[in-house]
Design an enzyme around this catalytic site. Structure first.
Site, short mmCIF file in Angstrom:
data_model
loop_
_atom_site.label_atom_id
_atom_site.label_comp_id
_atom_site.label_asym_id
_atom_site.label_seq_id
_atom_site.Cartn_x
_atom_site.Cartn_y
_atom_site.Cartn_z
N GLN A 17 10.65 1.34 -4.08
CA GLN A 17 10.45 1.71 -2.71
C GLN A 17 11.71 2.32 -2.20
OE1 GLN A 17 8.14 -2.20 -1.74
NE2 GLN A 17 7.04 -0.65 -0.36
N ARG A 74 16.70 -10.02 -0.37
CA ARG A 74 15.87 -9.96 -1.59
C ARG A 74 15.48 -8.37 -1.95
NH1 ARG A 74 9.66 -9.91 -1.37
NH2 ARG A 74 9.10 -10.00 -3.72
N HIS A 120 8.34 -6.12 -9.25
CA HIS A 120 7.91 -5.68 -8.09
C HIS A 120 6.86 -4.31 -8.47
CE1 HIS A 120 7.83 -6.19 -3.43
NE2 HIS A 120 7.05 -5.12 -3.79
N ASN A 165 6.18 -10.16 -7.86
CA ASN A 165 5.61 -10.11 -6.68
C ASN A 165 4.23 -9.96 -6.45
OD1 ASN A 165 6.21 -9.37 -3.49
ND2 ASN A 165 5.08 -7.58 -4.18
N GLU A 166 3.72 -10.71 -5.65
CA GLU A 166 2.34 -10.49 -5.48
C GLU A 166 1.40 -10.10 -6.45
OE1 GLU A 166 1.76 -7.81 -2.18
OE2 GLU A 166 2.82 -9.17 -0.75
N ASN A 306 4.48 -14.36 0.85
CA ASN A 306 4.41 -13.04 1.52
C ASN A 306 3.39 -12.99 2.44
OD1 ASN A 306 6.81 -11.87 -0.08
ND2 ASN A 306 5.53 -10.47 -0.79
N TYR A 308 1.66 -11.36 6.26
CA TYR A 308 1.64 -10.23 7.11
C TYR A 308 0.52 -10.30 8.29
CZ TYR A 308 4.77 -7.50 4.23
OH TYR A 308 5.66 -6.99 3.38
N GLU A 377 8.57 -12.12 2.38
CA GLU A 377 8.26 -10.95 3.22
C GLU A 377 7.41 -11.20 4.41
OE1 GLU A 377 6.08 -8.00 1.01
OE2 GLU A 377 7.38 -7.99 -0.41
N TRP A 427 10.37 -7.92 5.82
CA TRP A 427 9.87 -6.61 5.44
C TRP A 427 9.99 -5.69 6.40
CZ3 TRP A 427 10.00 -5.57 0.25
CH2 TRP A 427 9.51 -4.12 -0.11
N GLU A 434 6.24 3.54 0.90
CA GLU A 434 5.07 2.64 1.10
C GLU A 434 3.71 2.70 0.35
OE1 GLU A 434 5.00 -0.37 2.45
OE2 GLU A 434 2.84 -0.61 2.80
N TRP A 435 4.25 2.89 -0.92
CA TRP A 435 3.35 2.89 -1.98
C TRP A 435 2.21 4.21 -1.93
CZ3 TRP A 435 5.48 0.63 -5.73
CH2 TRP A 435 6.37 -0.53 -5.59
C1 GBH Z 1 3.47 -6.18 0.28
O1 GBH Z 1 2.18 -5.94 -0.09
C2 GBH Z 1 4.44 -5.45 -0.81
O2 GBH Z 1 4.99 -6.69 -1.43
C3 GBH Z 1 5.38 -4.42 -0.43
O3 GBH Z 1 5.91 -3.83 -1.41
C4 GBH Z 1 4.94 -3.46 0.73
O4 GBH Z 1 5.82 -2.51 0.98
C5 GBH Z 1 4.54 -4.35 1.90
O5 GBH Z 1 3.65 -5.36 1.59
C6 GBH Z 1 3.93 -3.66 3.28
O6 GBH Z 1 2.61 -2.96 2.75
O7 GBH Z 1 -7.96 -5.85 2.50
O8 GBH Z 1 -8.44 -7.69 0.98
O9 GBH Z 1 -7.92 -5.78 0.07
C7 GBH Z 1 1.17 -5.78 0.96
C8 GBH Z 1 0.26 -6.69 0.99
C9 GBH Z 1 -1.95 -7.63 0.51
C10 GBH Z 1 -1.57 -5.57 1.99
C11 GBH Z 1 -3.33 -6.88 0.05
C12 GBH Z 1 -2.94 -5.27 1.92
C13 GBH Z 1 -5.19 -5.87 1.16
C14 GBH Z 1 -5.98 -6.99 1.21
N1 GBH Z 1 -1.05 -6.27 0.78
N2 GBH Z 1 -3.91 -6.28 1.46
S1 GBH Z 1 -7.61 -6.31 1.14
#
Ligand code: GBH
Length: 488
Positions: A17, A74, A120, A165-166, A306, A308, A377, A427, A434-435
């Site tokens: 990223q 990190r 990651h 990671n995740e 992590n 959000y 995060e 984060w 952002e992927w």
């Molecule tokens: C993180 O993952 C990443 O680790 C990071 O690289 C990224 O930039 C950051 O967050 C911001 O996006 O609606 O049930 O399909 C993101 C976490 C987890 C977000 C799954 C979207 C979708 C759940 N993600 N979620 S669902």
């Protein structure tokens, strides 16, 4: 409200990223280079070829961290920089190793504690082509073990290691929805390959075994002399029942977290998958051999969290479709009574709800017996931020409020609920790639001007972080001093 005086706080990033320089110093391609090259996969057609140019600006990034007062940072290692083809019989690339070793030396020199993520999402592309990457248990777990050992040996000064990671995102986004590399899905309009009903559960299993193997190597070969710690980072949203009166919605709230977090955390803390997953997925969910249980159970020195956002959860009736990965339920932003979970952001899946953070910290602590937690995060995007002129983008009050509310919710969980959080990484340090969203969605506390040589401008939220944590940590020190005084 207060946090312990040894509390670590700082910022997080990931290699693909931010680094750019994808062809420099002998780096091999990763599955994300390949994925970004497929038309239509990335919203703005971009890739990590330049990103924030951080590979070449390590000194500048460290100076920024120092200026913001960060105690820890990190970041992740790009596997294909250190072993360009990835495998245990492939040549290593000394330039890549030296880069990360020097970076850790420079961080320590600046008084910043490094946290390294080994994986990651950017698997060396050669491993995907050679044997199916994450789907191949024997090969993938052996190659990951070899890569992990090389890193532990090469960077002995790092004391905090995160294996994956995740893994949820690698498995579901990469092998069910097909929105992340390598893009597998059952949807033949999107990909010629994939089986959304089976592959994600195999990938999840293989990641757990690879994690277990790396932890075993660290504990047996390096921890006795290096004295560091190792764990995995998991993602998961908080949940509230859509109908607070309906026991089926209340039950679905737990099931949602089990399908997101306990999928990985139950094997790590208890030695097997949650019953709710076994019930729904049956034989499609792999089983652990005794040897695998021995590797995986007890393999976390800390829990990397992590976090959000939150959702209202509505249970579903009947048999779920085979490709369901949520646990036979719906995730919603409004509840039955029309209450909204939180304001919109630039990310369709993200709406701030700080109380959810406190709730989830408690949920995890109760289920896993109050493990040491690092929040690896936490952060937010901001609706329309990319359209703003620079000066306005720097006034990110929405993000300031997000961090203020989430950090206070965390501090309450620590002080009032006895949750054992020892660190927090926002984060992200920088706006970055952002992927699948490309560069339109910004998560940084620092604005990156992609049109002007990736110039960095700290936003208001970047400068807020030190006073925010100082106020919480100082108070703890004053209280501790008070408590130590003899009674009059
Ligand atoms: C993180 O993952 C990443 O680790 C990071 O690289 C990224 O930039 C950051 O967050 C911001 O996006 O609606 O049930 O399909 C993101 C976490 C987890 C977000 C799954 C979207 C979708 C759940 N993600 N979620 S669902």
């Amino acid at each position: 409200m207060s946090l312990p005086s040894d509390f670590l706080w700082g910022f997080a990033t990931a290699a693909y990223q931010i680094e750019g320089s994808t062809d420099v110093d002998g780096r091999g391609p990763s599955i994300w280079d390949t994925f970004c090259a497929i038309p239509g996969k990335i919203a703005d057609g971009s890739s990590g070829v330049v990103a924030c140019d951080s590979y070449k600006r390590t000194k500048e990034d460290i100076a920024l961290l120092k200026e913001l007062g960060a105690k820890c940072y990190r970041f992740s290692i790009s596997w294909s920089r250190v072993i360009p083809l990835g495998g245990r019989n492939d040549p290593i690339n000394q330039a890549g190793i030296d880069h990360y070793r020097q970076f850790v030396d420079d961080l320590l020199e600046a008084g910043i504690t490094p946290f390294i993520t080994l994986f990651h999402w950017d698997l060396p592309d050669a491993l995907d082509k050679r044997y199916g990457g994450l789907l191949n248990k024997e090969e993938f777990t052996a190659d990951f073990e070899n890569y992990a050992r090389l890193m532990f040996k090469s960077i002995p000064k790092c004391k905090h290691w995160i294996t994956f990671n995740e893994p949820w995102c690698s498995a579901i986004n990469g092998y069910n929805l097909g929105i992340f590399a390598p893009g597998h899905t059952s949807d033949r309009n999107k990909s010629p390959v994939g089986d959304s009903a089976r592959e994600p559960w195999i990938v999840g299993h293989n990641i757990l075994i690879a994690h277990g193997k790396a932890v075993k190597v660290y504990r047996e070969e390096f921890k006795p002399t290096q004295g560091g710690e190792i764990g995995i980072t998991l993602n998961g949203d908080a949940t509230y029942p859509w109908d607070p009166e309906d026991p089926a919605d209340i039950e679905a709230c737990d099931r949602k977290i089990e399908f997101a977090i306990s999928w990985f955390a139950d094997p790590i803390y208890f030695g097997d998958y949650p019953a709710s997953m076994r019930k729904q997925l049956g034989e499609r969910l792999p089983t652990f051999t005794e040897e695998e249980v021995a590797l995986v159970k007890g393999s976390n020195d800390f829990y990397g969290m992590n976090h959000y956002t939150a959702n209202y959860i509505k249970h579903r009736k009947g048999t779920p479709p085979e490709d369901d990965f949520l646990g036979n339920l719906e995730t919603l932003f409004y509840d039955k009574n029309g209450n909204c979970i939180g304001p919109e952001t630039q990310s369709f899946w993200l709406r701030p709800n700080a109380q959810g953070f406190r709730n989830l910290l408690n949920w995890l602590s109760k289920r896993y017996n109050y493990p040491k937690i690092y929040v690896t995060e936490n952060g937010t995007s901001l609706k329309g931020e990319s359209d703003l002129p620079l000066e306005q983008a720097l006034e990110d009050d929405f993000r300031c409020k997000y961090f203020h509310d989430y950090v206070h919710a965390m501090a309450k969980a620590v002080e009032e609920d006895g949750v054992n959080v020892k660190g927090y990484m926002a984060w992200s340090l920088l706006d970055n790639f952002e992927w699948a969203d490309g560069y339109v969605t910004r998560f940084g506390v620092t604005y990156v001007d992609y049109k002007d040589n990736c110039k960095r401008y700290p936003k208001k939220s970047a400068r807020q972080m030190k006073p925010l944590f100082d106020s919480l940590i100082k108070k703890a020190e004053v209280e501790a001093a008070e408590a130590a005084k003899p009674a009059p």
